[in-house]
Design a protein around this motif. Structure first.
Motif, PDB file in Angstrom:
ATOM      1  N   THR A   1      37.877  40.930  36.825  1.00  8.99           N
ATOM      2  CA  THR A   1      36.965  40.086  37.141  1.00  8.99           C
ATOM      3  C   THR A   1      37.574  38.834  37.669  1.00  8.99           C
ATOM      4  OG1 THR A   1      35.637  40.312  35.200  1.00  8.99           O
ATOM      5  CG2 THR A   1      35.612  38.260  35.519  1.00  8.99           C
ATOM      6  N   LEU A   2      36.973  38.328  39.265  1.00  8.06           N
ATOM      7  CA  LEU A   2      37.552  37.588  39.782  1.00  8.06           C
ATOM      8  C   LEU A   2      37.096  35.693  39.532  1.00  8.06           C
ATOM      9  CD1 LEU A   2      38.295  40.256  41.365  1.00  8.06           C
ATOM     10  CD2 LEU A   2      38.195  38.145  43.179  1.00  8.06           C
ATOM     11  N   PRO A   3      37.166  35.032  39.053  1.00  7.29           N
ATOM     12  CA  PRO A   3      36.911  33.953  39.022  1.00  7.29           C
ATOM     13  C   PRO A   3      36.178  33.109  40.667  1.00  7.29           C
ATOM     14  CG  PRO A   3      38.553  33.576  38.413  1.00  7.29           C
ATOM     15  CD  PRO A   3      38.797  34.973  38.292  1.00  7.29           C
ATOM     16  N   PRO A   4      35.278  32.682  39.990  1.00  9.03           N
ATOM     17  CA  PRO A   4      34.659  31.330  41.406  1.00  9.03           C
ATOM     18  C   PRO A   4      35.082  30.541  41.894  1.00  9.03           C
ATOM     19  CG  PRO A   4      32.896  31.417  39.929  1.00  9.03           C
ATOM     20  CD  PRO A   4      33.955  31.775  39.012  1.00  9.03           C
ATOM     21  N   GLY A   5      35.541  30.982  43.489  1.00 11.41           N
ATOM     22  CA  GLY A   5      36.764  30.553  44.079  1.00 11.41           C
ATOM     23  C   GLY A   5      37.832  30.909  44.192  1.00 11.41           C
ATOM     24  N   SER A   6      38.097  32.548  43.561  1.00  7.52           N
ATOM     25  CA  SER A   6      39.286  32.869  43.440  1.00  7.52           C
ATOM     26  C   SER A   6      39.654  32.996  45.003  1.00  7.52           C
ATOM     27  CB  SER A   6      39.185  34.702  43.283  1.00  7.52           C
ATOM     28  OG  SER A   6      39.370  33.960  41.396  1.00  7.52           O
ATOM     29  N   GLU A   7      41.121  33.170  45.526  1.00 10.13           N
ATOM     30  CA  GLU A   7      41.878  33.331  46.889  1.00 10.13           C
ATOM     31  C   GLU A   7      42.041  34.609  46.696  1.00 10.13           C
ATOM     32  OE1 GLU A   7      43.974  30.540  48.713  1.00 10.13           O
ATOM     33  OE2 GLU A   7      42.628  29.002  47.157  1.00 10.13           O
ATOM     34  N   GLY A   8      42.598  35.256  45.531  1.00  9.64           N
ATOM     35  CA  GLY A   8      42.700  36.526  46.278  1.00  9.64           C
ATOM     36  C   GLY A   8      44.175  36.351  46.221  1.00  9.64           C
ATOM     37  N   VAL A   9      45.015  37.648  46.219  1.00 11.21           N
ATOM     38  CA  VAL A   9      46.918  37.711  46.303  1.00 11.21           C
ATOM     39  C   VAL A   9      47.002  38.918  46.889  1.00 11.21           C
ATOM     40  CG1 VAL A   9      49.071  38.000  45.038  1.00 11.21           C
ATOM     41  CG2 VAL A   9      47.804  37.051  44.298  1.00 11.21           C
ATOM     42  N   PRO A  10      47.406  39.151  47.897  1.00 12.66           N
ATOM     43  CA  PRO A  10      47.002  40.456  49.155  1.00 12.66           C
ATOM     44  C   PRO A  10      48.407  40.988  48.598  1.00 12.66           C
ATOM     45  CG  PRO A  10      47.982  37.910  50.787  1.00 12.66           C
ATOM     46  CD  PRO A  10      48.252  37.679  48.657  1.00 12.66           C
ATOM     47  N   HIS A  11      48.320  42.284  48.069  1.00 12.18           N
ATOM     48  CA  HIS A  11      48.837  43.303  48.017  1.00 12.18           C
ATOM     49  C   HIS A  11      48.998  44.691  47.933  1.00 12.18           C
ATOM     50  CE1 HIS A  11      45.394  43.988  45.545  1.00 12.18           C
ATOM     51  NE2 HIS A  11      46.340  45.271  44.970  1.00 12.18           N
ATOM     52  N   ARG A  12      49.806  45.287  47.885  1.00  9.19           N
ATOM     53  CA  ARG A  12      49.286  47.258  48.433  1.00  9.19           C
ATOM     54  C   ARG A  12      49.779  47.876  47.290  1.00  9.19           C
ATOM     55  NH1 ARG A  12      50.992  47.032  54.029  1.00  9.19           N
ATOM     56  NH2 ARG A  12      51.875  45.338  54.682  1.00  9.19           N
ATOM     57  N   LEU A  13      49.480  49.493  47.328  1.00 14.31           N
ATOM     58  CA  LEU A  13      49.251  49.870  46.591  1.00 14.31           C
ATOM     59  C   LEU A  13      50.139  51.527  46.707  1.00 14.31           C
ATOM     60  CD1 LEU A  13      47.837  49.876  44.025  1.00 14.31           C
ATOM     61  CD2 LEU A  13      46.675  48.307  45.285  1.00 14.31           C
ATOM     62  N   THR A  14      50.681  52.532  46.454  1.00 15.93           N
ATOM     63  CA  THR A  14      51.610  53.293  46.692  1.00 15.93           C
ATOM     64  C   THR A  14      50.780  54.988  46.682  1.00 15.93           C
ATOM     65  OG1 THR A  14      52.228  54.025  44.122  1.00 15.93           O
ATOM     66  CG2 THR A  14      53.458  52.662  45.676  1.00 15.93           C
ATOM     67  N   ARG A  15      49.355  54.880  45.927  1.00 12.33           N
ATOM     68  CA  ARG A  15      48.244  55.771  45.696  1.00 12.33           C
ATOM     69  C   ARG A  15      46.978  54.785  46.489  1.00 12.33           C
ATOM     70  NH1 ARG A  15      49.853  59.939  42.599  1.00 12.33           N
ATOM     71  NH2 ARG A  15      47.487  60.914  43.441  1.00 12.33           N
ATOM     72  N   GLU A  16      45.951  55.468  46.615  1.00 10.61           N
ATOM     73  CA  GLU A  16      44.742  55.083  47.441  1.00 10.61           C
ATOM     74  C   GLU A  16      44.208  54.703  46.216  1.00 10.61           C
ATOM     75  OE1 GLU A  16      41.770  57.983  49.413  1.00 10.61           O
ATOM     76  OE2 GLU A  16      41.239  58.245  47.343  1.00 10.61           O
ATOM     77  N   GLU A  17      43.304  53.220  46.191  1.00 12.91           N
ATOM     78  CA  GLU A  17      42.714  52.721  45.083  1.00 12.91           C
ATOM     79  C   GLU A  17      41.287  53.112  45.935  1.00 12.91           C
ATOM     80  OE1 GLU A  17      42.753  49.286  42.412  1.00 12.91           O
ATOM     81  OE2 GLU A  17      43.920  48.689  44.775  1.00 12.91           O
ATOM     82  N   VAL A  18      40.265  52.669  44.913  1.00 11.81           N
ATOM     83  CA  VAL A  18      38.825  52.352  45.140  1.00 11.81           C
ATOM     84  C   VAL A  18      38.212  51.899  44.484  1.00 11.81           C
ATOM     85  CG1 VAL A  18      36.828  53.646  44.845  1.00 11.81           C
ATOM     86  CG2 VAL A  18      39.160  54.785  45.493  1.00 11.81           C
ATOM     87  N   PHE A  19      37.798  50.612  44.510  1.00 17.41           N
ATOM     88  CA  PHE A  19      36.984  49.427  43.860  1.00 17.41           C
ATOM     89  C   PHE A  19      35.215  50.087  44.344  1.00 17.41           C
ATOM     90  CE2 PHE A  19      40.592  47.551  45.474  1.00 17.41           C
ATOM     91  CZ  PHE A  19      41.544  46.496  44.346  1.00 17.41           C
ATOM     92  N   VAL A  20      34.241  49.721  43.186  1.00 22.40           N
ATOM     93  CA  VAL A  20      33.158  50.178  43.168  1.00 22.40           C
ATOM     94  C   VAL A  20      32.887  48.846  42.628  1.00 22.40           C
ATOM     95  CG1 VAL A  20      31.317  51.260  42.166  1.00 22.40           C
ATOM     96  CG2 VAL A  20      33.406  52.480  42.786  1.00 22.40           C
ATOM     97  N   ALA A  21      31.583  47.425  43.057  1.00 25.34           N
ATOM     98  CA  ALA A  21      31.427  46.339  43.130  1.00 25.34           C
ATOM     99  C   ALA A  21      29.964  46.703  42.106  1.00 25.34           C
ATOM    100  CB  ALA A  21      31.325  45.210  44.286  1.00 25.34           C
ATOM    101  N   ILE A  22      30.238  45.822  40.698  1.00 25.44           N
ATOM    102  CA  ILE A  22      29.376  45.821  39.894  1.00 25.44           C
ATOM    103  C   ILE A  22      28.315  44.288  39.545  1.00 25.44           C
ATOM    104  CG2 ILE A  22      30.060  48.236  38.975  1.00 25.44           C
ATOM    105  CD1 ILE A  22      30.976  46.193  36.462  1.00 25.44           C
ATOM    106  N   GLU A  23      28.851  43.488  39.618  1.00 26.84           N
ATOM    107  CA  GLU A  23      28.699  41.743  39.626  1.00 26.84           C
ATOM    108  C   GLU A  23      29.097  41.247  40.716  1.00 26.84           C
ATOM    109  OE1 GLU A  23      28.646  39.421  36.192  1.00 26.84           O
ATOM    110  OE2 GLU A  23      27.691  41.297  35.275  1.00 26.84           O
ATOM    111  N   GLY A  24      28.048  40.180  40.860  1.00 32.78           N
ATOM    112  CA  GLY A  24      28.094  39.405  41.873  1.00 32.78           C
ATOM    113  C   GLY A  24      29.321  39.417  43.794  1.00 32.78           C
ATOM    114  N   ALA A  25      29.591  38.923  44.350  1.00 32.87           N
ATOM    115  CA  ALA A  25      30.225  39.096  45.451  1.00 32.87           C
ATOM    116  C   ALA A  25      31.797  38.364  45.555  1.00 32.87           C
ATOM    117  CB  ALA A  25      29.141  39.010  46.931  1.00 32.87           C
TER     118      ALA A  25
END
Length: 124
Positions: free
Chosen positions: A38-62
């Motif tokens: 859950t990212l709250p409104p106004g979240s700027e995000g933190v750049p990062h990397r993963l050592t394996r493939e990651e999948v995100f499926v959006a369920i609410e908001g944008a």
């Protein structure tokens, strides 16, 4: 077959983002870790990397996802596949929370700011 009740699932916070641990090795999964983000409104995000493939499926908001320099708008029902070792950043510039399901193979680790790889607690 383990059952993880959302109400009893462990919750974690990192950089103002909330993570609800669902499937992981400590909760009975042997191959795949799954959690809610859950990212709250106004979240700027933190750049990062993963050592394996990651999948995100959006369920609410944008949210806006930047993957390897390309920007994508995530809305409910959209999926984002992030290859290993590619920089990703999820931000929520909108006025409502953004929720997504994240999936990572067991053993996948995160890397922040060139630091050492680590297994996030929600994926353990």
């Amino acid at each position: 077959m383990p059952f993880i009740d959302h109400a009893l699932a462990p919750r974690f916070e990192l950089h103002g983002v909330s993570f609800t641990g669902l499937a992981s090795p400590s909760r009975g999964a042997s191959e795949t870790a799954v959690w809610l983000v859950t990212l709250p409104p106004g979240s700027e995000g933190v750049p990062h990397r993963l050592t394996r493939e990651e999948v995100f499926v959006a369920i609410e908001g944008a949210a806006r996802a930047r993957v390897d320099g390309q920007t994508h708008e995530l809305r409910p029902g959209c999926a984002l596949v992030v290859p290993p070792h590619v920089e990703v950043c999820l931000a929520n510039p909108y006025d409502v929370p953004f929720r997504t399901v994240a999936v990572l193979p067991v053993g996948g680790q995160a890397v922040l700011d060139g630091g050492p790889p680590f297994t996030p607690p929600w994926a353990q």
